[in-house]
Design an enzyme around this catalytic site. Structure first.
Site, PDB file in Angstrom:
ATOM      1  N   ILE A 313     -10.572  -5.169  -2.360  1.00 60.08           N
ATOM      2  CA  ILE A 313      -9.132  -4.874  -2.417  1.00 60.08           C
ATOM      3  C   ILE A 313      -8.635  -5.045  -3.841  1.00 60.08           C
ATOM      4  O   ILE A 313      -8.907  -6.067  -4.489  1.00 60.08           O
ATOM      5  CB  ILE A 313      -8.355  -5.800  -1.468  1.00 60.08           C
ATOM      6  N   HIS A 325      -0.630 -16.931   1.034  1.00 59.11           N
ATOM      7  CA  HIS A 325      -1.926 -16.684   1.680  1.00 59.11           C
ATOM      8  C   HIS A 325      -1.770 -16.052   3.063  1.00 59.11           C
ATOM      9  O   HIS A 325      -2.660 -15.324   3.518  1.00 59.11           O
ATOM     10  CB  HIS A 325      -2.710 -17.990   1.789  1.00 59.11           C
ATOM     11  N   ASP A 329      -3.893 -12.894   4.304  1.00 57.31           N
ATOM     12  CA  ASP A 329      -4.680 -12.806   5.538  1.00 57.31           C
ATOM     13  C   ASP A 329      -4.318 -11.551   6.332  1.00 57.31           C
ATOM     14  O   ASP A 329      -5.184 -10.875   6.893  1.00 57.31           O
ATOM     15  CB  ASP A 329      -4.447 -14.041   6.403  1.00 57.31           C
ATOM     16  N   GLU A 355     -12.121 -11.057  -0.479  1.00 54.04           N
ATOM     17  CA  GLU A 355     -11.496  -9.768  -0.169  1.00 54.04           C
ATOM     18  C   GLU A 355     -12.508  -8.626  -0.208  1.00 54.04           C
ATOM     19  O   GLU A 355     -12.115  -7.453  -0.292  1.00 54.04           O
ATOM     20  CB  GLU A 355     -10.352  -9.479  -1.155  1.00 54.04           C
TER      21      GLU A 355
END
Length: 575
Positions: A313, A325, A329, A355
């Site tokens: 990502i 965070h 997620d 990621e």
């Protein structure tokens, strides 16, 4: 057809009995209410006629209750029939003069018996309600979710029956009449469970055990043996060879269906626990490491192209820094969902760490794999993968693809895809780069290599924990140092350049907080060194003290290794 007709008849009889019980209980409630009303009323004008009405009801109860399995109602009703039997004396006898006496004498013992019937009615109502609820729950839980089964049996009648019944239950089902046909289907398709007839011709079912055991892609496939032999030695042999269950013919289909459901459900549960990433639900690194070997072995046995892709990502760290965070997620979950929805069932998607995701494309050349990922990238650009307080959040990703070639080992293959992904990053992100076999250009290097590798100190008196941390983080561009206590850690900090120090809160001689205090008092903490505290305490004041002493992160034991890797990558800026 005899099996099918018999099964349909049994199901029909079960349904009719269930309907009959519901109707009987409803009618019983009305009859008991009528009896209660008569027994509570004042002296009847015509006691003999009233007694005959009571007799007719209890006589009906005595005869019909046992037909629906309500035995206790029948027993109590028989007692009432015996009490009121005098109403059925010879019609020529004059019952009128003694009717009131008989009526009064029977009414008193009838009261407790009526109360007993009312209690039985309440119990039967609850039983029927529980049965209905259980059927609804069983139906909802036992609905297949796309599982594909293979039925192997040389008995055409039984095989056809099983295939039809399993399809009626919602499974995808293929069939084979012999071992050769079964092996062909197993090579071409992916199955979740196999039923195998043991005694077949010309080859027995035992020969398929060897085929399954020798193929790494099939050795864990759930297998139920169907056999007409009750011989214990056959059962023992099958279980030793890898069978998960053994069902003796003739069998009830409902029992086999329950065994299939239980085995599929248990297999799914084990898979979730061992091979699934808990955050995204896709396969984890452990499964990927195993499956990539499986795919190479499959390709060697059944030649065909296979490609590997690395996906990362873009600017994921900034998402965590900006939104927290929790939003990071959600982005990981959103991208995993997007990938799953647009990859084939045969493609293997796994979360590699942080990621990063990896995809194995069986029977797919590099160019086709690249096109598939570019299509998904376009969808990611157009559609948000997550929302923050109602605001859509879009992402892009960088991906590298490489196609396996003979004599290339797994490490080289992974390295080619990984470096292609970093080439995509260095070229501006938001793209897919294909690394073809035989390319003369040097692989794109990761931004952090050799001189740019990070040095991390792990200070903990628990040798096992130090080993686990290093094993979980060794795939990152990190060189590790170890210390068993705070004093040894202090000496290392004085001698070497460190980018991160992972400190245990409690250590002998000098604990983590003591080390931070010492570095602060002597103004000896290197400005480039980040500090993360690992602690068994989760009290707010303990966390506050660590942050006041200069810790950059705090993790409470036991912690998720996935979360630890994310925190380490953030602190080291390994985006």
């Amino acid at each position: 057809m005899r099996h099918s007709s018999g099964e349909d008849r049994t199901a029909r009889e079960h349904r009719l009995m269930k309907e009959g019980k519901h109707k009987y209980v409803a009618e019983l409630a009305k009859q008991l209410a009528q009896l209660r009303e008569w027994m509570l009323s004042s002296q009847p004008d015509d006691p003999f006629e009233s007694a005959k009405r009571i007799y007719r009801i209890v006589h009906t109860l005595k005869g019909s209750a046992p037909m629906f399995g309500f035995v206790r109602v029948g027993i109590v009703a028989q007692k009432l029939v015996d009490l009121w039997e005098w109403t059925q004396a010879d019609a020529e006898q004059d019952q009128e003069p003694g009717s009131m006496v008989h009526y009064d004498r029977c009414m008193e013992p009838s009261g407790p018996l009526l109360r007993e019937l009312e209690l039985e009615l309440d119990i039967y109502k609850r039983e029927l309600e529980l049965d209905d609820h259980q059927e609804r729950v069983q139906w909802s839980f036992m609905q297949p979710s796309g599982e594909r089964l293979l039925v192997i049996d040389d008995d055409e009648v039984l095989r056809s029956y099983l295939v039809r019944r399993l399809r009626m239950d919602g499974y995808e089902v293929d069939e084979a009449a012999d071992v050769v046909a079964a092996e062909k289907l197993l090579r071409e398709n992916t199955y979740h469970l196999v039923t195998l007839d043991l005694m077949m011709h010309p080859a027995s079912g035992y020969e398929l055990f060897e085929f399954l055991k020798d193929d790494p892609t099939l050795k864990w496939l759930p297998l139920i043996v169907l056999s007409g032999r009750e011989d214990v030695s056959d059962k023992v042999r099958c279980f030793y060879l890898g069978a998960d269950d053994y069902v003796t013919k003739p069998f009830q289909y409902d029992e086999l269906a329950a065994r299939i459901y239980s085995l599929l459900n248990r297999t799914k549960t084990f898979e979730q626990m061992a091979f699934r990433d808990p955050l995204t639900g896709v396969y984890n690194r452990r499964f990927f490491d195993n499956q990539i070997q499986v795919e190479l072995q499959r390709s060697a046995r059944y030649p065909g192209p296979v490609s590997l892709a690395f996906i990362d990502i873009d600017r994921f760290k900034s998402i965590n820094d900006t939104y927290g965070h929790h939003m990071g997620d959600l982005v990981l979950q959103g991208l995993a969902h997007l990938l799953q929805d647009n990859l084939r069932n045969t493609d293997v998607l796994a979360r590699f760490g942080g990621e990063e995701f990896v995809v194995v494309f069986p029977n797919t050349g590099g160019s086709d794999a690249k096109k598939a990922l570019e299509h998904i990238l376009q969808m990611a650009q157009l559609e948000p993968v997550a929302q923050n307080e109602g605001q859509p959040l879009r992402i892009t990703f960088s991906a590298g693809v490489s196609e396996w070639v003979p004599d290339m080992d797994v490490k080289q293959w992974i390295g080619a895809s990984d470096s292609a992904m970093y080439e995509a990053k260095q070229s501006g992100r938001n793209r897919v780069v294909l690394r073809m076999a035989g390319d003369n250009q040097e692989p794109a290097e990761r931004p952090v290599q050799t001189s740019a590798r990070k040095r991390v100190l792990i200070a903990d008196d628990d040798k096992i924990l130090r080993s686990i941390l290093i094993a979980k983080l060794k795939h990152l561009p990190i060189d590790f140092q170890e210390a068993v206590d705070g004093e040894e850690a202090y000496e290392i900090i004085q001698q070497q350049t460190l980018h991160l120090c992972i400190l245990d809160r409690v250590m002998p001689r000098l604990d983590g907080y003591g080390l931070l205090q010492l570095l602060s008092d002597r103004d000896q903490r290197p400005p480039e060194m980040k500090v993360m505290i690992l602690s068994g305490r989760n009290r707010e004041e303990d966390i506050d003290r660590g942050l006041q002493l200069g810790a950059d992160g705090y993790m409470h034991k036991p912690f998720s290794m996935v979360e630890l890797e994310l925190r380490v990558k953030e602190l080291l800026e390994l985006a």
